[in-house]
Design an enzyme around this catalytic site. Structure first.
Site, PDB file in Angstrom:
ATOM      1  N   TRP A  21       1.246   4.280  13.789  1.00  0.00           N
ATOM      2  CA  TRP A  21      -0.084   4.481  14.370  1.00  0.00           C
ATOM      3  C   TRP A  21       0.066   4.527  15.885  1.00  0.00           C
ATOM      4  CZ3 TRP A  21      -2.842   1.103  17.687  1.00  0.00           C
ATOM      5  CH2 TRP A  21      -4.072   1.641  18.106  1.00  0.00           C
ATOM      6  N   GLU A  33      -0.841   7.018  10.268  1.00  0.00           N
ATOM      7  CA  GLU A  33      -2.210   6.488  10.179  1.00  0.00           C
ATOM      8  C   GLU A  33      -3.118   7.168  11.191  1.00  0.00           C
ATOM      9  OE1 GLU A  33      -2.433   2.330  11.166  1.00  0.00           O
ATOM     10  OE2 GLU A  33      -4.532   2.146  10.572  1.00  0.00           O
ATOM     11  N   LYS A  82      -6.989   8.223  12.899  1.00  0.00           N
ATOM     12  CA  LYS A  82      -8.113   7.447  13.415  1.00  0.00           C
ATOM     13  C   LYS A  82      -9.124   8.404  14.020  1.00  0.00           C
ATOM     14  CE  LYS A  82      -8.778   3.377  16.211  1.00  0.00           C
ATOM     15  NZ  LYS A  82      -8.164   2.132  16.624  1.00  0.00           N
ATOM     16  N   ASP A 125      -6.870   4.000   6.740  1.00  0.00           N
ATOM     17  CA  ASP A 125      -7.430   2.712   7.160  1.00  0.00           C
ATOM     18  C   ASP A 125      -8.938   2.803   6.977  1.00  0.00           C
ATOM     19  OD1 ASP A 125      -8.808   0.896   9.044  1.00  0.00           O
ATOM     20  OD2 ASP A 125      -6.811   0.336   9.736  1.00  0.00           O
ATOM     21  N   HIS A 134     -11.286   3.682   9.902  1.00  0.00           N
ATOM     22  CA  HIS A 134     -10.936   4.789  10.783  1.00  0.00           C
ATOM     23  C   HIS A 134     -11.657   6.095  10.508  1.00  0.00           C
ATOM     24  CE1 HIS A 134      -6.935   2.942  12.364  1.00  0.00           C
ATOM     25  NE2 HIS A 134      -7.968   2.146  12.494  1.00  0.00           N
ATOM     26  N   HIS A 148      -4.774   0.664   4.600  1.00  0.00           N
ATOM     27  CA  HIS A 148      -5.107  -0.524   5.375  1.00  0.00           C
ATOM     28  C   HIS A 148      -6.531  -0.855   4.986  1.00  0.00           C
ATOM     29  CE1 HIS A 148      -2.258  -0.525   9.125  1.00  0.00           C
ATOM     30  NE2 HIS A 148      -1.656  -0.895   8.023  1.00  0.00           N
ATOM     31  N   ASP A 174     -14.927   0.292  14.389  1.00  0.00           N
ATOM     32  CA  ASP A 174     -13.653  -0.140  13.802  1.00  0.00           C
ATOM     33  C   ASP A 174     -13.349  -1.572  14.230  1.00  0.00           C
ATOM     34  OD1 ASP A 174     -11.137  -0.026  12.588  1.00  0.00           O
ATOM     35  OD2 ASP A 174     -10.188   0.737  14.414  1.00  0.00           O
ATOM     36  N   ASP A 214     -12.530  -4.314  12.561  1.00  0.00           N
ATOM     37  CA  ASP A 214     -11.495  -5.093  11.879  1.00  0.00           C
ATOM     38  C   ASP A 214     -11.927  -6.511  11.536  1.00  0.00           C
ATOM     39  OD1 ASP A 214      -9.112  -3.276  11.610  1.00  0.00           O
ATOM     40  OD2 ASP A 214      -9.434  -3.075  13.760  1.00  0.00           O
ATOM     41  N   ASP A 249      -5.582  -5.074   7.101  1.00  0.00           N
ATOM     42  CA  ASP A 249      -5.486  -4.908   8.550  1.00  0.00           C
ATOM     43  C   ASP A 249      -6.785  -5.370   9.208  1.00  0.00           C
ATOM     44  OD1 ASP A 249      -4.973  -4.195  11.134  1.00  0.00           O
ATOM     45  OD2 ASP A 249      -5.194  -2.039  10.835  1.00  0.00           O
TER      46      ASP A 249
HETATM   47  C1  RNT Z   1      -5.481   0.398  14.825  1.00  0.00           C
HETATM   48  C2  RNT Z   1      -4.815   0.547  13.516  1.00  0.00           C
HETATM   49  C3  RNT Z   1      -3.503  -0.161  13.370  1.00  0.00           C
HETATM   50  C4  RNT Z   1      -3.518  -1.551  13.961  1.00  0.00           C
HETATM   51  C5  RNT Z   1      -2.321  -2.383  13.580  1.00  0.00           C
HETATM   52  C6  RNT Z   1      -2.167  -3.567  14.472  1.00  0.00           C
HETATM   53  O1  RNT Z   1      -6.733   0.943  14.856  1.00  0.00           O
HETATM   54  O2  RNT Z   1      -5.669   0.167  12.492  1.00  0.00           O
HETATM   55  O3  RNT Z   1      -3.119  -0.159  12.056  1.00  0.00           O
HETATM   56  O4  RNT Z   1      -4.639  -2.252  13.582  1.00  0.00           O
HETATM   57  O5  RNT Z   1      -1.201  -1.616  13.504  1.00  0.00           O
HETATM   58 ZN    ZN Z   2      -4.836   0.091  10.497  1.00  0.00          ZN
END
Ligand code: RNT
Ligand code: ZN
Length: 416
Positions: A183, A224, A226, A257, A260, A284, A292, A294, A323
């Site tokens: 990523w 990955e 986004k 993810d 994302h 993820h 986003d 998390d 994640d």
């Molecule tokens: C960031 C991505 C990525 C990170 C990690 C720490 O937007 O989701 O995967 O969160 O690699």
């Molecule tokens: Zn991620």
């Protein structure tokens, strides 16, 4: 009623709709979830290369953040001991462990810098997944694999290649393939004038990285995408279209993810399509709240929907990782709640009469399909879950929390 008696009753209830709970529990036990190390220290890492950057953010300052490898390992070990089943750990390159006085920049990392992690994983008989770290570093201030600065771009190419070697080492030591997920934060705050050149450079960088010789049966390289990051609101170079096309043409994997995509776009709807074109798909699982953000994974509708797609698509084709990073609550609790919720969602999916439901759809009996799906929501999944915890030797229900509380008192609060 004891947990056992409740389980017996639940088994009968599920049997009546054609579901075998014993089989569900066997299947659940075989699904590993890769637990991300970075929840334990607010994504800081040990290489001291720089504070968290790249448009991702932790908020909160709950006491007890792990400050060094030993503390992080202790915390992860404690968390894993309260999660049923056998899982995996997910590391970032920034979690390299150096000897006293030693240091290596990201492009010079070697397997030996991760030997202590291998020891940790071997003690528990679990696999390791890996991520190159293309943020929180002076050379990542502007761009990484898409950089216009050739020196910077080649630095990051070397970094990712070093990470492939380290991933091979993990796979060899643990005897299980290592998913290595790339990523990058590269993007633009405001409307760019040229979207093509950065993407062309990213494409070339990936080509250069993958031109090295590595064992594809041991390292699953994933990319990955986004849609935006903080400070990169207008354009991210590694977009979904970019990586999906790249992965499919170059025989690597995509990682989806769940934070994302656009707010009403869901990963649960993407898995089935990906599996028709790829051998595997990496995930993820996280929880975006308005952005986003998390947040810790909950037992919520989208997590349940993702879990259904995992079960229906074949769990052995999904590389499942979490994640999230919440610094406002006890970090062990964040891991445990998130991991257990992902497992509950998988169990919930395993306890559905999936064939019956699919048949109703084929027969276009949507009235009955909806009725049954809704009634099933109140079936005693919790009784089956508690029994799963019990037979796997971890506390059922909220009973694990006492242990986290005393760990907090005895260990975390002494970290000043
Ligand atoms: C960031 C991505 C990525 C990170 C990690 C720490 O937007 O989701 O995967 O969160 O690699
Ligand atoms: Zn991620």
């Amino acid at each position: 009623m004891t947990i056992n008696e409740r389980y017996e009753a639940a088994r009968e209830a599920y049997k009546a709709v054609g579901v075998n709970t014993d089989e569900a529990l066997e299947a659940l036990k075989r699904i590993p979830i890769s637990m991300h190390c970075w929840q334990g220290d607010d994504v800081i890492g040990f290489d001291g290369a720089g504070g968290l950057s790249g448009g991702i953010q932790t908020t909160g300052n709950y006491p007890g953040r792990a400050r060094n490898p030993q503390e992080l390992m202790n915390d992860m070990g404690k968390a894993l001991s309260l999660i049923p089943g056998k899982h995996r750990i997910n590391l970032h390159a920034s979690y390299a462990i150096f000897e006293e006085g030693e240091w290596a920049d990201r492009d010079q990392l070697e397997p030996k810098h991760f030997a202590k992690w291998v020891e940790f994983a071997k003690e528990r008989g679990i696999g390791i997944d890996f991520n190159p770290t293309l943020f929180s570093h002076p050379k990542a201030e502007n761009a990484t694999l898409s950089s216009e600065d050739e020196e910077i771009r080649s630095f990051w190419i070397r970094h990712v290649q070093a990470c492939i070697r380290i991933s091979e080492y993990f796979a060899g030591e643990q005897g299980t393939p290592c998913t290595m997920n790339i990523w990058i934060p590269d993007g633009f705050k405001d409307v760019p004038a040229d979207r093509t050149s950065p993407r062309a450079r990213l494409k070339d960088s990936l080509d250069q990285i993958l031109s090295m010789d590595y064992d594809k049966t041991k390292v699953y390289v994933a990319v990955e995408s986004k849609v935006f990051g903080i400070g990169m609101e207008s354009c991210t170079v590694g977009s979904h279209e970019f990586y999906m096309n790249y992965a499919s043409k170059n025989d690597i994997l995509c990682l989806l993810d769940s934070g994302h995509y656009h707010p009403t776009e869901v990963v649960s709807d993407k898995i089935s399509s990906m599996l028709l074109f790829f051998d595997k798909v990496a995930l993820h699982v996280t929880r975006p709240v308005r952005w986003d953000s998390d947040h810790v994974v909950l037992f919520d509708d989208e997590t349940k929907e993702i879990a259904k797609e995992i079960i229906r698509g074949g769990a052995d084709r999904i590389l499942l990782a979490l994640d999230f990073f919440d610094a406002s609550i006890n970090r062990l609790s964040a891991w445990i709640v998130g991991m257990r919720n992902m497992q509950k969602a998988l169990l919930n999916a395993l306890l559905l009469p999936n064939e019956t439901l699919a048949r109703l759809q084929e027969e276009r009996e949507f009235t009955e399909q909806m009725m049954l799906q809704e009634e099933l929501k109140l079936y005693p999944v919790g009784d089956v879950w508690n029994y799963f915890c019990e037979i796997n030797g971890v506390p059922a229900k909220e009973d694990w929390f006492e242990e986290v509380r005393s760990y907090e008192k005895e260990v975390l609060l002494n970290r000043k």
